[in-house]
Design a protein around this motif. Structure first.
Motif, mmCIF file in Angstrom:
data_model
loop_
_atom_site.group_PDB
_atom_site.id
_atom_site.type_symbol
_atom_site.label_atom_id
_atom_site.label_comp_id
_atom_site.label_asym_id
_atom_site.label_seq_id
_atom_site.Cartn_x
_atom_site.Cartn_y
_atom_site.Cartn_z
ATOM 1 N N ASP A 1 3.247 9.989 3.431
ATOM 2 C CA ASP A 1 3.509 8.861 4.324
ATOM 3 C C ASP A 1 4.904 8.294 4.070
ATOM 4 O OD1 ASP A 1 2.035 5.805 2.953
ATOM 5 O OD2 ASP A 1 3.259 7.351 2.000
ATOM 6 N N PHE A 2 5.270 7.332 4.906
ATOM 7 C CA PHE A 2 6.613 6.756 4.875
ATOM 8 C C PHE A 2 6.913 6.152 3.503
ATOM 9 C CE2 PHE A 2 10.174 5.157 7.398
ATOM 10 C CZ PHE A 2 10.652 4.128 6.619
ATOM 11 N N VAL A 3 5.944 5.424 2.958
ATOM 12 C CA VAL A 3 6.170 4.741 1.672
ATOM 13 C C VAL A 3 6.456 5.757 0.576
ATOM 14 C CG1 VAL A 3 5.054 3.319 -0.094
ATOM 15 C CG2 VAL A 3 4.780 2.737 2.323
ATOM 16 N N ILE B 1 -9.044 3.762 -8.276
ATOM 17 C CA ILE B 1 -7.768 4.437 -8.570
ATOM 18 C C ILE B 1 -7.112 5.031 -7.318
ATOM 19 C CG2 ILE B 1 -6.678 6.351 -9.816
ATOM 20 C CD1 ILE B 1 -8.649 5.823 -12.110
ATOM 21 N N PRO B 2 -7.830 5.750 -6.445
ATOM 22 C CA PRO B 2 -7.157 6.293 -5.249
ATOM 23 C C PRO B 2 -6.565 5.191 -4.375
ATOM 24 C CG PRO B 2 -9.347 7.241 -5.482
ATOM 25 C CD PRO B 2 -9.244 6.161 -6.495
ATOM 26 N N ARG B 3 -7.291 4.056 -4.241
ATOM 27 C CA ARG B 3 -6.767 2.965 -3.418
ATOM 28 C C ARG B 3 -5.525 2.372 -4.054
ATOM 29 N NH1 ARG B 3 -12.139 -0.196 -1.245
ATOM 30 N NH2 ARG B 3 -13.270 1.710 -0.806
ATOM 31 N N TYR B 4 -5.560 2.236 -5.378
ATOM 32 C CA TYR B 4 -4.386 1.714 -6.077
ATOM 33 C C TYR B 4 -3.206 2.671 -5.928
ATOM 34 C CZ TYR B 4 -1.165 0.782 -9.851
ATOM 35 O OH TYR B 4 -0.021 0.561 -10.563
ATOM 36 N N PHE C 1 1.977 4.096 -4.571
ATOM 37 C CA PHE C 1 2.859 5.246 -4.378
ATOM 38 C C PHE C 1 2.939 5.698 -2.931
ATOM 39 C CE2 PHE C 1 3.357 5.566 -8.770
ATOM 40 C CZ PHE C 1 2.141 5.656 -9.427
ATOM 41 N N GLY C 2 2.026 5.252 -2.113
ATOM 42 C CA GLY C 2 1.967 5.782 -0.754
ATOM 43 C C GLY C 2 0.980 6.941 -0.702
ATOM 44 N N VAL C 3 0.910 7.547 0.472
ATOM 45 C CA VAL C 3 -0.031 8.646 0.674
ATOM 46 C C VAL C 3 0.685 9.964 0.439
ATOM 47 C CG1 VAL C 3 -1.436 9.840 2.395
ATOM 48 C CG2 VAL C 3 -1.407 7.336 2.319
ATOM 49 N N PRO D 1 9.701 4.831 -7.738
ATOM 50 C CA PRO D 1 9.876 3.388 -7.862
ATOM 51 C C PRO D 1 9.111 2.665 -6.771
ATOM 52 C CG PRO D 1 11.992 4.512 -7.766
ATOM 53 C CD PRO D 1 10.950 5.521 -7.443
ATOM 54 N N LYS D 2 8.720 1.423 -7.067
ATOM 55 C CA LYS D 2 7.898 0.678 -6.127
ATOM 56 C C LYS D 2 8.724 0.332 -4.908
ATOM 57 C CE LYS D 2 4.399 -2.906 -6.457
ATOM 58 N NZ LYS D 2 3.837 -3.978 -7.273
#
Lengths: 114, 222
Positions: free
Chosen positions: A34-36, B75-78, B83-85, B213-214
């Protein structure tokens, strides 16, 4: 007087641009991102990444899917079939360029450019 | 030749093949926080098995330790938020390196023989074989294929955990030899493997946060 060797193959200019190459390299290593994630791994700004993705989508290299999740837009990107083939062709071209450069460095053919 | 003044636009792109490979394997192989959760379960289970033994506390302890696996929902949601998908391609495990396996087996056998010889000669109250666990952590640094991506933070974590495990291993040399202390010590030893797995998972997570990085929160597109 310049001795220019036989013409080197030209890499695809659409792919060869650093930002787009980074994006396509990441997408080559996964099913989708994804974009992020792309922003984090490439270090591109949001605006720059948006522009580059739009260019790639227009060229048919990537497929973008937009969905609204928890009131936020999530854009998922993956390589299209055309994008996969283009990347394979791109790396083949780069390998060929490197092979010819190695041949040149080994002394097979001179290259003097004034 | 006159020098030209050119405006160079640098794009902060730093994709390394190794970096991408690590990220792909971390996501596909459920490394990072998943390892930490699994290691926590192994540690708790090992501790409980040794400490409680046949006591009635054993069942609620074991049952409680399974609660750790609820983290596999969180954990997957976090990871998606942080990090994004990223949907990795299925990875093919590399063929085992026979030389490395042989070296590892020889080292383990050697350590075992050395520890048993030391125990027969000096009769320490501590189990010298436990040194294997605290040596495994520095060994992890040496054989880690992702050495180039690690920083001092991961190295510090490994060293601290290795020192703590080493101190626990030789604790009976200083502790009074009463049954309660020895039982606690044995139980801590039971948690060693879990602690090792947690340490590796934590190092992978720290590396992942540094490589990704965030991003600034908010809508994706400007």
């Amino acid at each position: 007087m310049s001795d220019i060797p036989c013409q080197l193959p030209a890499p695809d200019r659409l792919i060869h641009e650093p930002a787009r190459l980074a994006i396509l390299t990441v997408l080559s290593s996964c099913v989708a991102a994804d974009f992020v994630f792309l922003q984090g791994v490439t270090g591109l700004s949001k605006g720059n990444l948006s522009v580059q993705l739009a260019n790639l989508e227009q060229a048919g290299m990537v497929i973008m899917t937009r969905e609204i999740i928890d009131k936020k837009t999530r854009t998922t990107v993956r390589l299209s079939d055309r994008g996969v083939k283009a990347m394979e062709e791109y790396w083949r071209t780069m390998d060929e360029i490197r092979a010819r450069a190695d041949n040149g460095a080994n002394g097979r053919g001179s290259r003097r450019v004034k | 030749m006159a020098s030209e003044q050119t405006t160079v636009t640098t794009i902060p792109v730093s994709i390394l093949a190794l970096r991408l490979k690590f990220i792909t394997e971390a996501f596909a192989g459920l490394r990072g926080l998943y390892f930490v959760a699994c290691g926590a379960w192994v540690a708790l289970f090992g501790f409980g098995t040794t400490y409680w033994g046949e006591s009635w506390w054993r069942s609620p302890w074991d049952f409680g330790s399974y609660a750790i696996f609820f983290s596999f929902f969180w954990i997957p949601r976090y990871y998606t938020r942080r990090f994004g998908v990223f949907r990795p391609k299925p990875i093919r495990l590399p063929a085992p390196n026979k030389k490395a396996i042989l070296v590892a087996v020889l080292i383990l056998v050697g350590l075992y023989l050395i520890s048993k010889t030391l125990e027969r000669t000096f009769h320490p109250r501590a189990e010298v074989i436990d040194l294997i666990y605290f040596l495994a952590l520095p060994g992890f640094i040496l054989v880690d294929p992702w050495r180039k991506l690690r920083s001092m933070v991961e190295f510090t974590v490994v060293v601290i955990v290795a020192v703590v495990l080493a101190l626990v291993a030789v604790l009976p040399l200083w502790l009074p030899s009463n049954a309660e202390w020895l039982a606690l010590w044995k139980a801590l030893r039971g948690a060693y493997l879990g602690i090792l797995i947690m340490t590796i998972g934590l190092c992978d997570y720290i590396t992942l946060t540094r490589l990704l990085p965030k991003a600034v929160a908010g809508d994706e597109h400007e």
